[in-house]
Design a protein around this motif. Structure first.
Motif, mmCIF file in Angstrom:
data_model
loop_
_atom_site.group_PDB
_atom_site.id
_atom_site.type_symbol
_atom_site.label_atom_id
_atom_site.label_comp_id
_atom_site.label_asym_id
_atom_site.label_seq_id
_atom_site.Cartn_x
_atom_site.Cartn_y
_atom_site.Cartn_z
ATOM 1 N N TYR A 1 36.596 34.442 34.871
ATOM 2 C CA TYR A 1 35.288 34.064 34.356
ATOM 3 C C TYR A 1 34.436 35.316 34.239
ATOM 4 C CZ TYR A 1 36.623 29.247 35.249
ATOM 5 O OH TYR A 1 37.265 28.031 35.232
ATOM 6 N N GLU A 2 33.928 35.587 33.036
ATOM 7 C CA GLU A 2 33.119 36.778 32.783
ATOM 8 C C GLU A 2 31.857 36.423 32.029
ATOM 9 O OE1 GLU A 2 33.383 40.003 33.666
ATOM 10 O OE2 GLU A 2 35.128 39.522 34.875
ATOM 11 N N PRO A 3 30.755 37.071 32.288
ATOM 12 C CA PRO A 3 30.542 37.949 33.440
ATOM 13 C C PRO A 3 30.454 37.127 34.720
ATOM 14 C CG PRO A 3 28.526 37.784 32.150
ATOM 15 C CD PRO A 3 29.582 37.001 31.423
ATOM 16 N N LYS A 4 30.948 37.692 35.800
ATOM 17 C CA LYS A 4 31.054 36.984 37.068
ATOM 18 C C LYS A 4 29.707 36.521 37.609
ATOM 19 C CE LYS A 4 35.371 39.208 38.483
ATOM 20 N NZ LYS A 4 36.027 38.677 37.366
ATOM 21 N N GLU A 5 28.664 37.287 37.332
ATOM 22 C CA GLU A 5 27.341 36.956 37.880
ATOM 23 C C GLU A 5 26.549 35.984 36.996
ATOM 24 O OE1 GLU A 5 27.129 40.414 35.204
ATOM 25 O OE2 GLU A 5 28.347 40.035 36.972
ATOM 26 N N ALA A 6 27.103 35.583 35.857
ATOM 27 C CA ALA A 6 26.394 34.701 34.920
ATOM 28 C C ALA A 6 26.352 33.260 35.427
ATOM 29 C CB ALA A 6 27.056 34.741 33.550
ATOM 30 N N LYS B 1 35.175 31.457 30.195
ATOM 31 C CA LYS B 1 36.523 31.364 30.756
ATOM 32 C C LYS B 1 37.468 32.147 29.837
ATOM 33 C CE LYS B 1 39.933 27.961 32.315
ATOM 34 N NZ LYS B 1 40.195 26.510 32.436
ATOM 35 N N ILE B 2 38.088 33.192 30.367
ATOM 36 C CA ILE B 2 38.971 34.052 29.579
ATOM 37 C C ILE B 2 40.402 33.887 30.086
ATOM 38 C CG2 ILE B 2 39.469 36.409 28.867
ATOM 39 C CD1 ILE B 2 36.459 36.974 29.576
ATOM 40 N N HIS B 3 41.297 33.496 29.201
ATOM 41 C CA HIS B 3 42.701 33.319 29.575
ATOM 42 C C HIS B 3 43.374 34.687 29.698
ATOM 43 C CE1 HIS B 3 42.746 28.941 29.274
ATOM 44 N NE2 HIS B 3 41.800 29.140 28.362
ATOM 45 N N VAL B 4 44.206 34.807 30.716
ATOM 46 C CA VAL B 4 44.837 36.078 31.063
ATOM 47 C C VAL B 4 46.345 35.878 31.201
ATOM 48 C CG1 VAL B 4 45.016 37.838 32.881
ATOM 49 C CG2 VAL B 4 42.780 36.905 32.264
ATOM 50 N N TYR B 5 47.103 36.861 30.713
ATOM 51 C CA TYR B 5 48.557 36.873 30.855
ATOM 52 C C TYR B 5 48.923 37.984 31.829
ATOM 53 C CZ TYR B 5 53.456 37.768 29.769
ATOM 54 O OH TYR B 5 54.810 37.971 29.856
ATOM 55 N N GLU B 6 49.809 37.673 32.778
ATOM 56 C CA GLU B 6 50.271 38.674 33.732
ATOM 57 C C GLU B 6 51.793 38.634 33.809
ATOM 58 O OE1 GLU B 6 47.550 39.067 37.439
ATOM 59 O OE2 GLU B 6 47.574 36.947 36.872
ATOM 60 N N LYS B 7 52.377 39.812 33.981
ATOM 61 C CA LYS B 7 53.825 39.914 34.165
ATOM 62 C C LYS B 7 54.069 40.874 35.321
ATOM 63 C CE LYS B 7 58.099 40.083 31.657
ATOM 64 N NZ LYS B 7 58.676 39.906 30.335
ATOM 65 N N PHE B 8 55.036 40.523 36.172
ATOM 66 C CA PHE B 8 55.345 41.319 37.354
ATOM 67 C C PHE B 8 56.822 41.682 37.379
ATOM 68 C CE2 PHE B 8 51.759 38.671 38.439
ATOM 69 C CZ PHE B 8 50.973 39.428 39.294
ATOM 70 N N HIS B 9 57.111 42.898 37.806
ATOM 71 C CA HIS B 9 58.463 43.341 38.116
ATOM 72 C C HIS B 9 58.412 43.845 39.560
ATOM 73 C CE1 HIS B 9 59.049 43.204 33.799
ATOM 74 N NE2 HIS B 9 60.342 43.428 33.987
ATOM 75 N N VAL B 10 59.146 43.190 40.446
ATOM 76 C CA VAL B 10 59.174 43.568 41.858
ATOM 77 C C VAL B 10 60.541 44.194 42.125
ATOM 78 C CG1 VAL B 10 58.982 42.755 44.234
ATOM 79 C CG2 VAL B 10 57.598 41.688 42.430
ATOM 80 N N VAL B 11 60.526 45.467 42.545
ATOM 81 C CA VAL B 11 61.747 46.239 42.743
ATOM 82 C C VAL B 11 61.944 46.487 44.234
ATOM 83 C CG1 VAL B 11 62.954 48.386 42.193
ATOM 84 C CG2 VAL B 11 61.385 47.370 40.514
#
Length: 190
Positions: free
Chosen positions: A133-138, A143-153
Motif C-alpha cells: 500500500y503506497e504511500p504508507k502514511e496516506a 493497493k499495488i500488486h507485487v511479483y516476487e521470485k526467490f532462489h534459495v541456494v
C-alpha cells in the motif's frame, strides 16, 4: 566533467537508464559472492540497526525502474551459520513460500517450491504475488500488486537468497535483469 555529472545523478537518485543501458558491472560482496549488476541500477545504502557482521547476513539490494512509488529490486544475501535472521534455508523457504499464519486471508498467491539453478548451483525456487500500500502514511493508500521470485541456494556453511521484487506493471519487462544476475551468481563462501 562527464564523471561529475554521473556522480551528481547517482547522488540525486536519478532513474536508471532504459533499454539502452550499459552492460552490467561486476560486483563482489566481500568474501561471500560475486554477481553482475544490471547497468544503470543503484545499490541501496546501508540502513539503521544491526550491522551485517552483527546479524551475520551479508549482501546487497539493487534498485532499478520504479512505478507507483515502488522500485524494482534485486537482492543477493548470504546467511552465515548462526545468523540472527533465519537459521536454515528450510525455515526461510517455509516463512516466505506460504502464508505466515497458515491461512491465506488476504488473497496473496503463493507458487510451489521447485528445484532450479542460480548460476551453476542448485537452488530451491518459488514465487509469490503480494501487494503493498503506497504511500504508507496516506489515509487511503493505493493497493499495488507485487511479483516476487526467490532462489534459495543451500551451501555447507549457511545459505544464499537471491530475490526479485517488482511492481506487477514492471515485473515482466525487468525479469531479464534478475535472470542475468542469476546467471552471473558465484558463491564464495561454501
Amino acid at each position: 566533467m562527464k564523471n561529475l555529472i554521473l556522480a551528481a545523478a547517482l547522488c540525486l537518485g536519478a532513474a536508471p537508464a532504459s533499454a539502452g543501458a550499459p552492460a552490467g558491472a561486476a560486483y563482489t560482496e566481500g568474501k561471500y559472492f560475486t554477481i553482475t549488476v544490471p547497468g544503470g541500477w543503484t545499490k541501496k545504502d546501508e540502513g539503521f540497526g544491526l550491522s551485517d557482521e552483527e546479524k551475520k547476513v551479508f549482501g546487497a539490494d539493487f534498485f532499478g525502474p520504479a512505478a507507483d512509488g515502488l522500485a524494482v529490486r534485486i537482492g543477493v544475501h548470504y546467511y552465515a551459520p548462526g545468523n540472527l535472521v533465519q537459521p536454515t534455508p528450510e525455515k526461510f523457504i517455509k516463512l516466505h513460500s506460504q502464508p505466515a499464519i497458515g491461512v491465506n486471508v488476504d488473497g496473496k498467491v503463493y507458487g510451489k517450491v521447485a528445484a532450479g539453478k542460480a548460476g551453476n548451483y542448485y537452488a530451491r525456487v518459488f514465487e509469490r504475488k503480494t501487494f503493498e500500500y503506497e504511500p504508507k502514511e496516506a489515509l487511503h493508500p493505493k493497493k499495488i500488486h507485487v511479483y516476487e521470485k526467490f532462489h534459495v541456494v543451500p551451501v555447507k556453511n549457511g545459505f544464499y537468497v537471491l530475490r526479485y521484487y517488482a511492481p506487477m506493471d514492471l515485473a515482466k519487462a525487468n525479469l531479464k535483469h534478475y535472470q542475468a544476475v542469476l546467471a552471473s551468481f558465484k558463491p564464495l563462501a561454501r
